[in-house]
Design a protein around this motif. Structure first.
Motif, PDB file in Angstrom:
ATOM      1  N   SER A  93       0.747  -1.100  -0.156  1.00 41.33           N
ATOM      2  CA  SER A  93       0.005   0.083   0.187  1.00 41.33           C
ATOM      3  C   SER A  93       0.673   1.351   0.012  1.00 41.33           C
ATOM      4  O   SER A  93       0.408   2.146  -0.822  1.00 41.33           O
ATOM      5  CB  SER A  93      -1.003   0.040   1.089  1.00 41.33           C
ATOM      6  OG  SER A  93      -0.290  -0.153   2.310  1.00 41.33           O
ATOM      7  N   ARG A 112      -9.065  -3.052  -7.653  1.00 40.55           N
ATOM      8  CA  ARG A 112     -10.550  -3.089  -7.257  1.00 40.55           C
ATOM      9  C   ARG A 112     -11.123  -4.498  -7.537  1.00 40.55           C
ATOM     10  O   ARG A 112     -11.779  -5.222  -6.629  1.00 40.55           O
ATOM     11  CB  ARG A 112     -11.518  -2.076  -7.576  1.00 40.55           C
ATOM     12  CG  ARG A 112     -12.723  -1.882  -7.136  1.00 40.55           C
ATOM     13  CD  ARG A 112     -13.632  -0.840  -7.707  1.00 40.55           C
ATOM     14  NE  ARG A 112     -13.050   0.607  -7.415  1.00 40.55           N
ATOM     15  CZ  ARG A 112     -12.944   1.030  -6.311  1.00 40.55           C
ATOM     16  NH1 ARG A 112     -13.577   0.373  -5.117  1.00 40.55           N
ATOM     17  NH2 ARG A 112     -12.497   2.106  -6.151  1.00 40.55           N
ATOM     18  N   ARG A 147     -10.396  -2.698   3.203  1.00 42.14           N
ATOM     19  CA  ARG A 147      -9.394  -2.617   2.081  1.00 42.14           C
ATOM     20  C   ARG A 147      -9.972  -1.832   1.001  1.00 42.14           C
ATOM     21  O   ARG A 147      -9.556  -1.055   0.386  1.00 42.14           O
ATOM     22  CB  ARG A 147      -8.752  -3.672   1.550  1.00 42.14           C
ATOM     23  CG  ARG A 147      -7.741  -4.411   2.749  1.00 42.14           C
ATOM     24  CD  ARG A 147      -7.177  -5.618   2.347  1.00 42.14           C
ATOM     25  NE  ARG A 147      -6.075  -5.878   3.238  1.00 42.14           N
ATOM     26  CZ  ARG A 147      -5.333  -6.856   3.481  1.00 42.14           C
ATOM     27  NH1 ARG A 147      -5.556  -7.995   2.380  1.00 42.14           N
ATOM     28  NH2 ARG A 147      -4.416  -7.251   4.199  1.00 42.14           N
ATOM     29  N   GLU A 149     -12.749   0.097   1.229  1.00 39.22           N
ATOM     30  CA  GLU A 149     -12.872   1.459   1.801  1.00 39.22           C
ATOM     31  C   GLU A 149     -11.694   2.259   1.821  1.00 39.22           C
ATOM     32  O   GLU A 149     -11.477   3.487   1.135  1.00 39.22           O
ATOM     33  CB  GLU A 149     -13.549   1.396   3.465  1.00 39.22           C
ATOM     34  CG  GLU A 149     -13.683   2.666   3.946  1.00 39.22           C
ATOM     35  CD  GLU A 149     -14.242   2.328   5.375  1.00 39.22           C
ATOM     36  OE1 GLU A 149     -13.872   3.306   6.228  1.00 39.22           O
ATOM     37  OE2 GLU A 149     -15.098   1.387   5.609  1.00 39.22           O
ATOM     38  N   TRP A 150     -10.429   1.632   2.249  1.00 40.65           N
ATOM     39  CA  TRP A 150      -9.276   2.353   2.365  1.00 40.65           C
ATOM     40  C   TRP A 150      -8.856   2.793   0.859  1.00 40.65           C
ATOM     41  O   TRP A 150      -8.192   3.907   0.730  1.00 40.65           O
ATOM     42  CB  TRP A 150      -8.093   1.371   2.998  1.00 40.65           C
ATOM     43  CG  TRP A 150      -6.683   2.222   2.727  1.00 40.65           C
ATOM     44  CD1 TRP A 150      -6.092   3.007   3.654  1.00 40.65           C
ATOM     45  CD2 TRP A 150      -5.792   1.925   1.664  1.00 40.65           C
ATOM     46  NE1 TRP A 150      -5.107   3.302   3.083  1.00 40.65           N
ATOM     47  CE2 TRP A 150      -4.558   2.783   1.870  1.00 40.65           C
ATOM     48  CE3 TRP A 150      -5.739   1.266   0.434  1.00 40.65           C
ATOM     49  CZ2 TRP A 150      -3.585   3.003   1.003  1.00 40.65           C
ATOM     50  CZ3 TRP A 150      -4.652   1.390  -0.519  1.00 40.65           C
ATOM     51  CH2 TRP A 150      -3.649   2.001  -0.157  1.00 40.65           C
ATOM     52  N   ASP A 152     -10.733   3.423  -1.696  1.00 42.88           N
ATOM     53  CA  ASP A 152     -11.565   4.665  -1.983  1.00 42.88           C
ATOM     54  C   ASP A 152     -11.034   5.901  -1.550  1.00 42.88           C
ATOM     55  O   ASP A 152     -10.978   7.083  -2.127  1.00 42.88           O
ATOM     56  CB  ASP A 152     -13.018   4.325  -1.635  1.00 42.88           C
ATOM     57  CG  ASP A 152     -13.636   3.269  -2.640  1.00 42.88           C
ATOM     58  OD1 ASP A 152     -13.176   3.268  -3.862  1.00 42.88           O
ATOM     59  OD2 ASP A 152     -14.586   2.850  -2.001  1.00 42.88           O
ATOM     60  N   GLU A 153     -10.556   5.633  -0.228  1.00 39.05           N
ATOM     61  CA  GLU A 153      -9.985   7.092   0.447  1.00 39.05           C
ATOM     62  C   GLU A 153      -8.750   7.428  -0.092  1.00 39.05           C
ATOM     63  O   GLU A 153      -8.441   8.628  -0.189  1.00 39.05           O
ATOM     64  CB  GLU A 153      -9.941   6.891   1.924  1.00 39.05           C
ATOM     65  CG  GLU A 153     -11.235   6.656   2.712  1.00 39.05           C
ATOM     66  CD  GLU A 153     -11.188   6.272   4.003  1.00 39.05           C
ATOM     67  OE1 GLU A 153     -10.100   6.102   4.509  1.00 39.05           O
ATOM     68  OE2 GLU A 153     -12.435   6.060   4.763  1.00 39.05           O
ATOM     69  N   ALA A 154      -7.946   6.587  -0.436  1.00 43.53           N
ATOM     70  CA  ALA A 154      -6.446   6.719  -0.875  1.00 43.53           C
ATOM     71  C   ALA A 154      -6.622   7.308  -2.360  1.00 43.53           C
ATOM     72  O   ALA A 154      -5.784   8.066  -2.746  1.00 43.53           O
ATOM     73  CB  ALA A 154      -5.789   5.468  -0.952  1.00 43.53           C
ATOM     74  N   GLU A 156      -9.035   8.935  -3.499  1.00 41.53           N
ATOM     75  CA  GLU A 156      -9.425  10.281  -3.609  1.00 41.53           C
ATOM     76  C   GLU A 156      -8.345  11.085  -2.844  1.00 41.53           C
ATOM     77  O   GLU A 156      -8.282  12.524  -3.516  1.00 41.53           O
ATOM     78  CB  GLU A 156     -10.716  10.409  -2.419  1.00 41.53           C
ATOM     79  CG  GLU A 156     -11.382  11.704  -2.237  1.00 41.53           C
ATOM     80  CD  GLU A 156     -12.626  11.736  -1.439  1.00 41.53           C
ATOM     81  OE1 GLU A 156     -12.973  12.792  -0.895  1.00 41.53           O
ATOM     82  OE2 GLU A 156     -13.506  10.758  -1.545  1.00 41.53           O
ATOM     83  N   ALA A 157      -7.616  10.896  -2.080  1.00 44.58           N
ATOM     84  CA  ALA A 157      -6.553  11.676  -1.412  1.00 44.58           C
ATOM     85  C   ALA A 157      -5.499  11.739  -2.468  1.00 44.58           C
ATOM     86  O   ALA A 157      -4.786  12.942  -2.600  1.00 44.58           O
ATOM     87  CB  ALA A 157      -5.858  11.008  -0.156  1.00 44.58           C
TER      88      ALA A 157
END
Length: 160
Positions: A93, A112, A147, A149-150, A152-154, A156-157
């Motif tokens: 990651s 994904r 994972r 969820e992470w 998706d957040e990563a 976006e960031a």
């Protein structure tokens, strides 16, 4: 030993099939891995192999009292129980973040898809497994969802 004690596998062949069917690709279900391991456990006095009266020379496996004690000690090792262990996703990651891979749409789609495929397989497997394996599968389902969820957040960031 857990396959024999907790999952009811009675032969080395059944243990081998359980490893082959495991969602953990790090486990080897090859005959060259499982059968020598079973022989080592028998030689160490942790398993008994009782010959059956059949044409295949089948041996039923049982944990010895020493084997039961060793399995219990292993399962109650709290420090190792809470270790994250070998976790290929966690190990990669940071590389994905630093390399820009999370801006690569092709890579993201493949990652994904792999996560969602594994999640669907775990949900399907949960329907037919015994109580011991059902707990392991439930924990894996929760991990896969976290994972996703992470990811998706990563993503976006990492977006410009």
């Amino acid at each position: 030993m857990s396959e024999i004690a907790d999952r009811g596998q009675k032969t080395a062949f059944q243990v081998r099939k359980a490893f082959q069917n495991s969602p953990s690709i790090e486990w080897s279900g090859s005959a060259g891995a499982v059968y020598p391991a079973v022989r080592r456990l028998v030689a160490a006095g942790l398993l008994d192999a009782v010959a059956q009266d059949d044409k295949r020379a089948t041996k039923h496996l049982f944990l010895t009292p020493r084997g039961r004690a060793a399995l219990k000690a292993w399962s109650r090792d709290c420090l190792r129980s809470v270790s994250v262990g070998i976790d290929p996703f966690r190990l990669r990651s940071g590389i994905w973040l630093n390399s820009g891979d999370l801006r690569d749409e092709s890579f993201i789609a493949r990652l994904r898809a792999a996560l969602e495929e594994r999640l669907a397989a775990e949900i399907e497997d949960q329907k037919s497994e015994d109580a011991v394996e059902a707990i392991r599968i439930e924990l894996n389902i929760r991990l896969l969802r976290m994972r996703i969820e992470w990811l998706d957040e990563a993503i976006e960031a990492a977006a410009p």
